[in-house]
Design a protein around this motif. Structure first.
Motif, PDB file in Angstrom:
ATOM      1  N   VAL A   6      65.894  25.460 -19.009  1.00  0.00           N
ATOM      2  CA  VAL A   6      65.983  24.102 -18.146  1.00  0.00           C
ATOM      3  C   VAL A   6      64.870  24.495 -17.801  1.00  0.00           C
ATOM      4  CG1 VAL A   6      66.951  22.031 -17.597  1.00  0.00           C
ATOM      5  CG2 VAL A   6      68.140  23.803 -19.151  1.00  0.00           C
ATOM      6  N   ASN A   7      63.703  22.907 -17.636  1.00  0.00           N
ATOM      7  CA  ASN A   7      63.253  22.589 -15.779  1.00  0.00           C
ATOM      8  C   ASN A   7      61.978  23.613 -16.685  1.00  0.00           C
ATOM      9  OD1 ASN A   7      63.687  20.373 -15.964  1.00  0.00           O
ATOM     10  ND2 ASN A   7      64.972  21.094 -14.597  1.00  0.00           N
ATOM     11  N   ALA A   8      61.239  24.868 -17.120  1.00  0.00           N
ATOM     12  CA  ALA A   8      60.248  25.893 -17.349  1.00  0.00           C
ATOM     13  C   ALA A   8      59.474  25.391 -18.039  1.00  0.00           C
ATOM     14  CB  ALA A   8      61.786  26.596 -18.190  1.00  0.00           C
ATOM     15  N   ARG A   9      58.542  26.191 -17.875  1.00  0.00           N
ATOM     16  CA  ARG A   9      57.136  26.325 -18.516  1.00  0.00           C
ATOM     17  C   ARG A   9      56.514  27.367 -19.529  1.00  0.00           C
ATOM     18  NH1 ARG A   9      51.525  23.104 -17.252  1.00  0.00           N
ATOM     19  NH2 ARG A   9      50.331  24.477 -17.986  1.00  0.00           N
ATOM     20  N   VAL A  10      56.838  26.954 -20.938  1.00  0.00           N
ATOM     21  CA  VAL A  10      56.175  28.418 -21.738  1.00  0.00           C
ATOM     22  C   VAL A  10      54.489  28.204 -21.807  1.00  0.00           C
ATOM     23  CG1 VAL A  10      57.131  30.064 -23.294  1.00  0.00           C
ATOM     24  CG2 VAL A  10      59.032  29.080 -21.869  1.00  0.00           C
ATOM     25  N   THR A  11      54.380  29.104 -21.753  1.00  0.00           N
ATOM     26  CA  THR A  11      52.784  29.558 -21.970  1.00  0.00           C
ATOM     27  C   THR A  11      52.213  29.997 -23.367  1.00  0.00           C
ATOM     28  OG1 THR A  11      51.889  28.034 -20.159  1.00  0.00           O
ATOM     29  CG2 THR A  11      50.613  28.926 -21.623  1.00  0.00           C
ATOM     30  N   ARG A  12      52.053  29.561 -24.354  1.00  0.00           N
ATOM     31  CA  ARG A  12      51.672  31.161 -25.410  1.00  0.00           C
ATOM     32  C   ARG A  12      49.785  30.601 -25.354  1.00  0.00           C
ATOM     33  NH1 ARG A  12      55.321  32.769 -24.406  1.00  0.00           N
ATOM     34  NH2 ARG A  12      57.733  32.916 -25.791  1.00  0.00           N
ATOM     35  N   VAL A  13      49.481  31.661 -25.995  1.00  0.00           N
ATOM     36  CA  VAL A  13      47.947  32.055 -26.739  1.00  0.00           C
ATOM     37  C   VAL A  13      47.594  31.518 -28.028  1.00  0.00           C
ATOM     38  CG1 VAL A  13      45.485  33.194 -26.767  1.00  0.00           C
ATOM     39  CG2 VAL A  13      47.460  32.684 -24.370  1.00  0.00           C
ATOM     40  N   VAL A  14      47.045  30.940 -28.526  1.00  0.00           N
ATOM     41  CA  VAL A  14      46.936  31.238 -29.928  1.00  0.00           C
ATOM     42  C   VAL A  14      44.577  31.351 -30.259  1.00  0.00           C
ATOM     43  CG1 VAL A  14      46.549  29.104 -32.120  1.00  0.00           C
ATOM     44  CG2 VAL A  14      48.863  29.833 -30.660  1.00  0.00           C
ATOM     45  N   PHE A  15      44.288  31.333 -30.747  1.00  0.00           N
ATOM     46  CA  PHE A  15      43.118  31.892 -31.528  1.00  0.00           C
ATOM     47  C   PHE A  15      43.032  30.817 -32.749  1.00  0.00           C
ATOM     48  CE2 PHE A  15      43.922  35.225 -28.319  1.00  0.00           C
ATOM     49  CZ  PHE A  15      42.844  34.996 -27.641  1.00  0.00           C
ATOM     50  N   VAL A  16      42.151  29.995 -32.679  1.00  0.00           N
ATOM     51  CA  VAL A  16      41.478  29.141 -33.650  1.00  0.00           C
ATOM     52  C   VAL A  16      40.323  30.357 -34.124  1.00  0.00           C
ATOM     53  CG1 VAL A  16      40.490  27.631 -34.458  1.00  0.00           C
ATOM     54  CG2 VAL A  16      41.987  27.254 -32.749  1.00  0.00           C
ATOM     55  N   ARG A  17      40.019  31.006 -35.518  1.00  0.00           N
ATOM     56  CA  ARG A  17      38.927  31.875 -35.802  1.00  0.00           C
ATOM     57  C   ARG A  17      38.499  31.344 -36.782  1.00  0.00           C
ATOM     58  NH1 ARG A  17      38.137  36.535 -33.670  1.00  0.00           N
ATOM     59  NH2 ARG A  17      40.580  36.911 -33.107  1.00  0.00           N
ATOM     60  N   ASN A  18      36.827  31.421 -36.617  1.00  0.00           N
ATOM     61  CA  ASN A  18      36.069  31.044 -38.058  1.00  0.00           C
ATOM     62  C   ASN A  18      35.545  31.985 -38.624  1.00  0.00           C
ATOM     63  OD1 ASN A  18      34.255  29.622 -39.765  1.00  0.00           O
ATOM     64  ND2 ASN A  18      33.277  28.273 -38.011  1.00  0.00           N
ATOM     65  N   VAL A  19      36.353  31.832 -40.089  1.00  0.00           N
ATOM     66  CA  VAL A  19      35.835  33.021 -41.191  1.00  0.00           C
ATOM     67  C   VAL A  19      34.990  32.666 -42.336  1.00  0.00           C
ATOM     68  CG1 VAL A  19      37.567  34.429 -40.012  1.00  0.00           C
ATOM     69  CG2 VAL A  19      38.143  32.536 -42.274  1.00  0.00           C
ATOM     70  N   SER A  20      34.441  31.371 -41.746  1.00  0.00           N
ATOM     71  CA  SER A  20      34.018  30.874 -42.801  1.00  0.00           C
ATOM     72  C   SER A  20      32.015  31.105 -42.754  1.00  0.00           C
ATOM     73  CB  SER A  20      33.666  28.784 -43.026  1.00  0.00           C
ATOM     74  OG  SER A  20      33.804  28.330 -41.509  1.00  0.00           O
ATOM     75  N   ASP A  21      31.634  30.013 -43.305  1.00  0.00           N
ATOM     76  CA  ASP A  21      29.997  30.926 -43.247  1.00  0.00           C
ATOM     77  C   ASP A  21      29.218  29.395 -42.689  1.00  0.00           C
ATOM     78  OD1 ASP A  21      30.078  29.191 -45.357  1.00  0.00           O
ATOM     79  OD2 ASP A  21      29.199  30.197 -46.926  1.00  0.00           O
ATOM     80  N   VAL A  22      30.722  28.086 -42.142  1.00  0.00           N
ATOM     81  CA  VAL A  22      29.718  26.749 -41.097  1.00  0.00           C
ATOM     82  C   VAL A  22      30.167  26.578 -40.095  1.00  0.00           C
ATOM     83  CG1 VAL A  22      29.387  25.751 -43.212  1.00  0.00           C
ATOM     84  CG2 VAL A  22      31.081  25.296 -42.502  1.00  0.00           C
ATOM     85  N   PRO A  23      29.585  25.940 -38.846  1.00  0.00           N
ATOM     86  CA  PRO A  23      30.066  25.857 -37.829  1.00  0.00           C
ATOM     87  C   PRO A  23      31.292  24.953 -38.092  1.00  0.00           C
ATOM     88  CG  PRO A  23      28.190  25.111 -37.373  1.00  0.00           C
ATOM     89  CD  PRO A  23      28.214  25.827 -39.103  1.00  0.00           C
ATOM     90  N   LEU A  24      32.648  25.368 -37.795  1.00  0.00           N
ATOM     91  CA  LEU A  24      33.743  24.331 -37.673  1.00  0.00           C
ATOM     92  C   LEU A  24      34.495  23.127 -36.341  1.00  0.00           C
ATOM     93  CD1 LEU A  24      36.461  26.427 -39.780  1.00  0.00           C
ATOM     94  CD2 LEU A  24      35.128  24.609 -41.035  1.00  0.00           C
ATOM     95  N   ALA A  25      35.176  22.086 -36.197  1.00  0.00           N
ATOM     96  CA  ALA A  25      35.373  21.369 -35.874  1.00  0.00           C
ATOM     97  C   ALA A  25      37.043  21.642 -35.938  1.00  0.00           C
ATOM     98  CB  ALA A  25      34.439  20.317 -35.351  1.00  0.00           C
ATOM     99  N   PHE A  26      38.396  21.370 -34.773  1.00  0.00           N
ATOM    100  CA  PHE A  26      39.152  22.014 -34.524  1.00  0.00           C
ATOM    101  C   PHE A  26      40.097  21.133 -33.733  1.00  0.00           C
ATOM    102  CE2 PHE A  26      38.579  24.452 -31.609  1.00  0.00           C
ATOM    103  CZ  PHE A  26      39.567  24.280 -30.082  1.00  0.00           C
ATOM    104  N   ALA A  27      40.875  20.044 -33.827  1.00  0.00           N
ATOM    105  CA  ALA A  27      41.925  19.091 -33.431  1.00  0.00           C
ATOM    106  C   ALA A  27      44.026  19.436 -33.191  1.00  0.00           C
ATOM    107  CB  ALA A  27      41.021  17.899 -33.349  1.00  0.00           C
ATOM    108  N   TRP A  28      43.451  19.926 -32.125  1.00  0.00           N
ATOM    109  CA  TRP A  28      45.996  19.670 -32.331  1.00  0.00           C
ATOM    110  C   TRP A  28      46.318  17.941 -31.818  1.00  0.00           C
ATOM    111  CZ3 TRP A  28      48.232  24.477 -32.925  1.00  0.00           C
ATOM    112  CH2 TRP A  28      47.006  25.158 -33.070  1.00  0.00           C
ATOM    113  N   ARG A  29      46.807  17.816 -32.954  1.00  0.00           N
ATOM    114  CA  ARG A  29      47.878  16.804 -32.617  1.00  0.00           C
ATOM    115  C   ARG A  29      49.992  17.021 -32.883  1.00  0.00           C
ATOM    116  NH1 ARG A  29      44.364  15.581 -31.108  1.00  0.00           N
ATOM    117  NH2 ARG A  29      42.188  14.564 -31.469  1.00  0.00           N
ATOM    118  N   ALA A  30      50.633  16.702 -31.864  1.00  0.00           N
ATOM    119  CA  ALA A  30      51.397  17.230 -32.534  1.00  0.00           C
ATOM    120  C   ALA A  30      52.166  15.545 -33.340  1.00  0.00           C
ATOM    121  CB  ALA A  30      52.684  16.145 -32.089  1.00  0.00           C
ATOM    122  N   ARG A  31      53.143  16.043 -34.707  1.00  0.00           N
ATOM    123  CA  ARG A  31      53.694  15.101 -35.837  1.00  0.00           C
ATOM    124  C   ARG A  31      54.280  14.806 -35.468  1.00  0.00           C
ATOM    125  NH1 ARG A  31      55.500  19.091 -40.922  1.00  0.00           N
ATOM    126  NH2 ARG A  31      53.747  17.995 -42.133  1.00  0.00           N
TER     127      ARG A  31
END
Length: 100
Positions: free
Chosen positions: A4-29
Motif C-alpha cells: 500500500v502506497n508504494a511505487r514499483v518501476t519496471r523497464v520495457v524496451f521498444v525494439r525496432n526490428v523492421s527496416d523503417v523508422p517507427l513511432a510508438f505511443a503508450w496509452r492506458a485502456r
C-alpha cells in the motif's frame, strides 16, 4: 504484489526490428489505470535496429486491491515515412498486460 502506497518501476524496451523508422505511443485502456501508472517516455521514435527504453511506474492505492488493467503500446511508421499502397497503413497495435 505492491505494498500500500508504494511505487514499483519496471523497464520495457521498444525494439525496432523492421527496416523503417517507427513511432510508438503508450496509452492506458482503462481511465482508472491512468491515475495509477505512468510511462516515460509516453511516446517516441525508434530508428531501424535501435531500441527505446521506457520506464513503467505503478503506484499502489491507499487500500489493498487487485490491479488488473491493460497498457497499450501503439506502433506505427514514423510520421516522416510514406506508406506504399501495398503496405496497407499502420502497423498492428501491441498490448502489454500488467497484473498485480
Amino acid at each position: 504484489i505492491i505494498p500500500v502506497n508504494a511505487r514499483v518501476t519496471r523497464v520495457v524496451f521498444v525494439r525496432n526490428v523492421s527496416d523503417v523508422p517507427l513511432a510508438f505511443a503508450w496509452r492506458a485502456r482503462d481511465p482508472i489505470f491512468e491515475h495509477l501508472a505512468r510511462v516515460e517516455p509516453e511516446e517516441g521514435r525508434v530508428e531501424v535496429g535501435e531500441a527505446a527504453m521506457c520506464r513503467v511506474a505503478v503506484c499502489a492505492a491507499v487500500r489493498p486491491e487487485v490491479l488488473d488493467c491493460a497498457l497499450l503500446c501503439r506502433v506505427r511508421l514514423a510520421p516522416d515515412m510514406s506508406v506504399p499502397r501495398s503496405a496497407g497503413g499502420d502497423a498492428p497495435m501491441v498490448s502489454f498486460q500488467m497484473s498485480g
